[in-house]
Design a protein around this motif. Structure first.
Motif, PDB file in Angstrom:
ATOM      1  N   VAL A 105       0.840  -1.207   0.000  1.00 24.56           N
ATOM      2  CA  VAL A 105       0.000   0.000   0.000  1.00 24.56           C
ATOM      3  C   VAL A 105       0.871   1.250   0.000  1.00 24.56           C
ATOM      4  CG1 VAL A 105      -1.869   1.258   1.106  1.00 24.56           C
ATOM      5  CG2 VAL A 105      -1.796  -1.227   1.294  1.00 24.56           C
ATOM      6  N   GLY A 106       0.691   2.056  -1.054  1.00 22.09           N
ATOM      7  CA  GLY A 106       1.388   3.347  -1.149  1.00 22.09           C
ATOM      8  C   GLY A 106       0.447   4.475  -0.783  1.00 22.09           C
ATOM      9  N   GLU A 107       0.913   5.669  -1.129  1.00 22.54           N
ATOM     10  CA  GLU A 107       0.211   6.883  -0.692  1.00 22.54           C
ATOM     11  C   GLU A 107      -0.917   7.281  -1.649  1.00 22.54           C
ATOM     12  OE1 GLU A 107       3.191   9.860  -0.090  1.00 22.54           O
ATOM     13  OE2 GLU A 107       1.833  11.479  -0.623  1.00 22.54           O
ATOM     14  N   ARG A 115      -1.859   9.077 -15.355  1.00 25.09           N
ATOM     15  CA  ARG A 115      -1.937   8.930 -16.823  1.00 25.09           C
ATOM     16  C   ARG A 115      -2.253   7.491 -17.228  1.00 25.09           C
ATOM     17  NH1 ARG A 115       1.624  12.930 -17.885  1.00 25.09           N
ATOM     18  NH2 ARG A 115       3.370  11.720 -17.101  1.00 25.09           N
ATOM     19  N   GLN A 116      -1.572   6.535 -16.560  1.00 21.79           N
ATOM     20  CA  GLN A 116      -1.694   5.132 -16.992  1.00 21.79           C
ATOM     21  C   GLN A 116      -2.801   4.357 -16.260  1.00 21.79           C
ATOM     22  OE1 GLN A 116       1.833   2.789 -17.513  1.00 21.79           O
ATOM     23  NE2 GLN A 116       3.162   4.580 -17.709  1.00 21.79           N
ATOM     24  N   GLY A 117      -3.264   4.878 -15.133  1.00 26.56           N
ATOM     25  CA  GLY A 117      -4.322   4.177 -14.395  1.00 26.56           C
ATOM     26  C   GLY A 117      -3.829   2.982 -13.603  1.00 26.56           C
ATOM     27  N   GLU A 118      -2.510   2.942 -13.343  1.00 23.43           N
ATOM     28  CA  GLU A 118      -1.934   1.810 -12.587  1.00 23.43           C
ATOM     29  C   GLU A 118      -0.983   2.350 -11.526  1.00 23.43           C
ATOM     30  OE1 GLU A 118      -0.592  -1.518 -14.962  1.00 23.43           O
ATOM     31  OE2 GLU A 118       0.913  -2.055 -13.452  1.00 23.43           O
ATOM     32  N   PRO A 119      -1.022   1.769 -10.300  1.00 25.36           N
ATOM     33  CA  PRO A 119      -0.121   2.273  -9.266  1.00 25.36           C
ATOM     34  C   PRO A 119       1.335   1.914  -9.522  1.00 25.36           C
ATOM     35  CG  PRO A 119      -1.441   0.452  -8.405  1.00 25.36           C
ATOM     36  CD  PRO A 119      -1.913   0.707  -9.805  1.00 25.36           C
ATOM     37  N   PHE A 120       2.214   2.764  -9.049  1.00 26.26           N
ATOM     38  CA  PHE A 120       3.663   2.496  -9.061  1.00 26.26           C
ATOM     39  C   PHE A 120       4.171   2.065 -10.439  1.00 26.26           C
ATOM     40  CE2 PHE A 120       2.929   2.354  -4.452  1.00 26.26           C
ATOM     41  CZ  PHE A 120       4.004   3.112  -4.000  1.00 26.26           C
ATOM     42  N   VAL A 121       3.983   2.943 -11.404  1.00 19.90           N
ATOM     43  CA  VAL A 121       4.523   2.655 -12.743  1.00 19.90           C
ATOM     44  C   VAL A 121       5.676   3.594 -13.118  1.00 19.90           C
ATOM     45  CG1 VAL A 121       2.471   1.566 -13.755  1.00 19.90           C
ATOM     46  CG2 VAL A 121       2.684   4.061 -13.800  1.00 19.90           C
ATOM     47  N   VAL A 142       1.945 -10.056  -6.266  1.00 21.05           N
ATOM     48  CA  VAL A 142       1.410  -9.295  -5.139  1.00 21.05           C
ATOM     49  C   VAL A 142       0.245  -8.440  -5.623  1.00 21.05           C
ATOM     50  CG1 VAL A 142       3.707  -9.218  -4.106  1.00 21.05           C
ATOM     51  CG2 VAL A 142       2.918  -7.276  -5.476  1.00 21.05           C
ATOM     52  N   TYR A 143      -0.428  -7.789  -4.676  1.00 26.01           N
ATOM     53  CA  TYR A 143      -1.439  -6.800  -5.066  1.00 26.01           C
ATOM     54  C   TYR A 143      -0.926  -5.434  -4.599  1.00 26.01           C
ATOM     55  CZ  TYR A 143      -5.872  -5.005  -6.586  1.00 26.01           C
ATOM     56  OH  TYR A 143      -6.821  -4.324  -7.292  1.00 26.01           O
ATOM     57  N   ILE A 144      -1.061  -4.439  -5.465  1.00 23.97           N
ATOM     58  CA  ILE A 144      -0.536  -3.098  -5.164  1.00 23.97           C
ATOM     59  C   ILE A 144      -1.672  -2.084  -5.244  1.00 23.97           C
ATOM     60  CG2 ILE A 144       1.163  -1.339  -5.780  1.00 23.97           C
ATOM     61  CD1 ILE A 144       2.788  -3.510  -7.205  1.00 23.97           C
ATOM     62  N   ALA A 145      -1.809  -1.299  -4.193  1.00 24.35           N
ATOM     63  CA  ALA A 145      -2.861  -0.269  -4.173  1.00 24.35           C
ATOM     64  C   ALA A 145      -2.336   0.934  -3.395  1.00 24.35           C
ATOM     65  CB  ALA A 145      -4.130  -0.822  -3.522  1.00 24.35           C
ATOM     66  N   ASN A 146      -3.141   1.963  -3.353  1.00 20.75           N
ATOM     67  CA  ASN A 146      -2.776   3.175  -2.624  1.00 20.75           C
ATOM     68  C   ASN A 146      -3.869   3.532  -1.625  1.00 20.75           C
ATOM     69  OD1 ASN A 146      -0.240   4.185  -3.782  1.00 20.75           O
ATOM     70  ND2 ASN A 146      -1.407   4.343  -5.695  1.00 20.75           N
ATOM     71  N   LYS A 180      -2.221 -12.055   3.536  1.00 25.08           N
ATOM     72  CA  LYS A 180      -1.559 -12.561   4.748  1.00 25.08           C
ATOM     73  C   LYS A 180      -0.754 -11.454   5.403  1.00 25.08           C
ATOM     74  CE  LYS A 180       0.542 -16.668   4.651  1.00 25.08           C
ATOM     75  NZ  LYS A 180       1.285 -17.811   4.058  1.00 25.08           N
ATOM     76  N   ILE A 181      -0.318 -10.494   4.570  1.00 25.06           N
ATOM     77  CA  ILE A 181       0.500  -9.402   5.117  1.00 25.06           C
ATOM     78  C   ILE A 181       0.295  -8.141   4.292  1.00 25.06           C
ATOM     79  CG2 ILE A 181       2.553 -10.053   3.770  1.00 25.06           C
ATOM     80  CD1 ILE A 181       4.121  -9.137   6.402  1.00 25.06           C
ATOM     81  N   MET A 182       0.338  -7.006   4.984  1.00 23.37           N
ATOM     82  CA  MET A 182       0.314  -5.711   4.306  1.00 23.37           C
ATOM     83  C   MET A 182       1.676  -5.046   4.511  1.00 23.37           C
ATOM     84  SD  MET A 182      -3.443  -4.371   5.502  1.00 23.37           S
ATOM     85  CE  MET A 182      -3.291  -2.747   4.785  1.00 23.37           C
ATOM     86  N   LEU A 183       2.198  -4.476   3.436  1.00 23.06           N
ATOM     87  CA  LEU A 183       3.439  -3.698   3.510  1.00 23.06           C
ATOM     88  C   LEU A 183       3.077  -2.263   3.166  1.00 23.06           C
ATOM     89  CD1 LEU A 183       6.608  -3.837   3.823  1.00 23.06           C
ATOM     90  CD2 LEU A 183       6.673  -3.961   1.318  1.00 23.06           C
ATOM     91  N   ALA A 184       3.148  -1.391   4.166  1.00 26.87           N
ATOM     92  CA  ALA A 184       2.858   0.029   3.931  1.00 26.87           C
ATOM     93  C   ALA A 184       4.155   0.709   3.560  1.00 26.87           C
ATOM     94  CB  ALA A 184       2.269   0.660   5.184  1.00 26.87           C
ATOM     95  N   VAL A 185       4.175   1.389   2.406  1.00 25.47           N
ATOM     96  CA  VAL A 185       5.415   2.032   1.983  1.00 25.47           C
ATOM     97  C   VAL A 185       5.291   3.545   2.156  1.00 25.47           C
ATOM     98  CG1 VAL A 185       6.126   0.156   0.463  1.00 25.47           C
ATOM     99  CG2 VAL A 185       4.828   2.014  -0.501  1.00 25.47           C
TER     100      VAL A 185
END
Ligand code: URA
Length: 250
Positions: A105-107, A115-121, A142-146, A180-185
């Protein structure tokens, strides 16, 4: 992953392979020289009170039972819950494996993500991919979201109101994903998820818990920060290994 490949990813993180002088190379352990001695996983500290996914009010997307991935994606795409809907190019829902163990999970989306509609590109996303590869995870695994699904103009920090309006969407994603786990960046994601103003430095290296299901949550530096402050990549590497260890124990 082969040790050669892992060395390549660690090199991308700016981390060296730890080889003890005068002895044959250690078969696997690549680690920063200043890595602390292994220790037991600490007991949860600074653990936030369980959040009520429905606490945001009747219109909260988190209250609606039986929402599936396509429903949720459509609701996010049509969202007008805060003023960011007026300035976004598009919403950035999230990407990845919908049965993933790991939720990153990012900010909030930046210019390229908007522009691209995808996180962390963007560049930070490339470093995030390298960080994941260093612990043996492909981006596709993994799954990536904000925290926010829309870009704040000028990449400013999300306001408290924007985060409060948007978090129920992430909570619904978590309910569907069951990670199983969340990684907050990064600080912003970590503080919003944990509802705290404690500094990122103090939140690291602990197992926090998120939401009703008390998903283990580990905090690390944002890759954009690491691009500006490469000296902290070693600490990020420690965090990633810590998170991998926590995940293995779930
Ligand atoms: N930074 C974030 O926190 N999220 C993104 O999607 C891109 C950059």
């Amino acid at each position: 992953m082969s040790s050669a490949l892992r060395r390549e990813y660690l090199a991308a993180l700016g981390l060296e392979t730890w080889v003890v002088r005068g002895k044959p190379p250690v078969a696997r352990e690549t680690a920063p020289r200043d890595m602390p001695a292994p220790r037991d996983m600490p007991a949860p500290r600074d653990m936030p009170a369980p959040r009520d996914p429905g606490a945001a009010g009747d219109a909260s997307p988190g209250r609606e039972a039986g929402v599936d991935w396509p429903d949720l994606r459509a609701r996010v795409a049509a969202c007008t819950r805060c003023a960011l809907c007026n300035t976004r190019t598009q919403t950035v829902f999230g990407v990845g494996n919908q049965t993933a163990d790991w939720l990153i999970v990012g900010e909030a989306p930046g210019a390229e993500e908007d522009r691209q509609g995808e996180p962390f590109v963007g560049r930070a996303g490339q470093l995030l991919n390298s960080m994941l590869r260093a612990i043996g995870l492909a981006r596709e695994q993994v799954y990536i979201a904000n925290v926010l699904k829309c870009r704040p103009p000028g990449n400013r920090d999300p306001s408290a109101g924007e985060a409060a309006e948007c978090l129920p969407y992430l909570e619904q994603q978590i309910a569907l994903l069951k990670p199983k786990i969340m990684l907050a960046v990064g600080r912003v994601a970590s503080q919003n998820l944990l509802r705290t103003e404690v500094t990122l430095g103090r939140l690291r290296q602990q197992v926090h818990r998120f939401g009703r299901s008390q998903v283990p949550l580990v905090v690390t530096y944002h890759p954009a920060y690491l691009l500006r402050t490469p000296a902290d990549k070693r600490k990020a590497w420690e965090d990633l290994k810590f998170a991998r260890e926590v995940c293995a124990r779930v």
